[in-house]
Design a protein around this motif. Structure first.
Motif, short mmCIF file in Angstrom:
data_model
loop_
_atom_site.label_atom_id
_atom_site.label_comp_id
_atom_site.label_asym_id
_atom_site.label_seq_id
_atom_site.Cartn_x
_atom_site.Cartn_y
_atom_site.Cartn_z
N GLU A 198 -2.85 12.09 -2.49
CA GLU A 198 -3.47 10.95 -2.61
C GLU A 198 -5.16 10.94 -2.78
N HIS A 205 -6.80 4.04 -5.77
CA HIS A 205 -6.24 5.21 -5.01
C HIS A 205 -4.84 5.44 -5.82
N HIS A 239 -0.90 7.38 -6.11
CA HIS A 239 0.51 7.21 -5.57
C HIS A 239 1.28 8.41 -6.33
N SER A 289 1.43 -0.32 -0.11
CA SER A 289 2.11 -0.07 1.15
C SER A 289 1.44 -1.16 2.25
N ASP A 292 -1.74 0.24 3.00
CA ASP A 292 -2.75 -0.06 1.77
C ASP A 292 -3.26 -1.68 2.07
ZN LIG Z 1 -1.13 3.62 -1.30
#
Ligand SMILES: [Zn+2]
Length: 218
Positions: A63, A129, A131, A139, A142
């Motif tokens: 990531e 970001h 994935h 998530s 996140d």
């Molecule tokens: Zn993430």
């Protein structure tokens, strides 16, 4: 959480009144747009920022991420709010791993320095970001990052899945909720007047454009 600092909340006054740059934009829709959701802002994404984000996304199987820089504005006639993403800054000091990405104190100091020096009129309008091989969602971690580091209602989170070339913007809704699975599309700036789109995120569909004879769906 040790080692993390919070981005100081920015002023909460109304945004400057600036017409949306619709004339030079093409709209990309996510499967979740037009379902009656009420995002606080719509997003206008500059081509240069798109290119830099997708280039950064392609650099690593881990990531990677960074912040989105631009303007927060209000459409004069309707009062509807939007952000324009004009620049990005890769987070240079993130701890990168396959499962998580975090913003460290050094990252944020670096970002604030760069904004002050290079984009003094602009704000942090969100973050992005990647994935890799994971899909487009937020998530729990996140969501934690978003609420702690990007707490303004109009700040957004862009998630990019570089292997399948998919992406979406996570935007708070007017009731303050943030849906971690339903993302929004955006306006691609600088793309009208017959210029071909440069966006290759396959999960989004472009609005039909009179400039391309209504055959713009890929
Ligand atoms: Zn993430």
């Amino acid at each position: 959480m040790p080692g993390l600092i919070r981005i100081a909340p920015q002023e909460t006054t109304r945004p400057p009144s600036v017409p949306k740059p619709l004339e030079f934009s093409q709209r990309w829709y996510s499967p979740y747009d037009n379902l009656g959701l009420e995002p606080v802002v719509s997003v206008f994404l500059a081509r240069l920022a798109y290119f830099r984000i997708t280039s950064h996304a392609d650099t690593s199987e881990d990531e990677v991420g960074g912040v989105l820089i631009g303007q927060w504005c209000e459409e004069p006639e309707t009062g509807s709010q939007y952000i324009s993403v004009n620049h990005m800054l890769p987070a240079r000091h993130t701890r990168q791993g396959s499962v998580y990405l975090t913003f460290t104190k050094d990252t944020l100091l670096d970002v604030h320095d760069q904004i002050e020096n290079n984009y003094p009129e602009e704000k942090i309008v969100g973050w992005y970001h990647t994935h890799p091989r994971m899909g487009v969602f937020l998530s729990h971690y996140d969501t934690f990052l978003h609420n702690n580091f990007f707490p303004e209602p109009w700040q957004v989170a862009l998630v990019v899945e570089p292997f399948t070339s998919a992406a979406g913007f996570f935007i708070r809704q007017n009731d303050g909720t943030l849906d971690p699975s339903r993302y929004f599309g955006f306006y691609e700036m600088d793309g009208a007047n017959g210029r071909r789109s440069v966006v290759h995120w396959h999960n989004l569909k472009k609005t039909e454009s009179e400039f391309e004879g209504g055959t713009s769906y890929e």
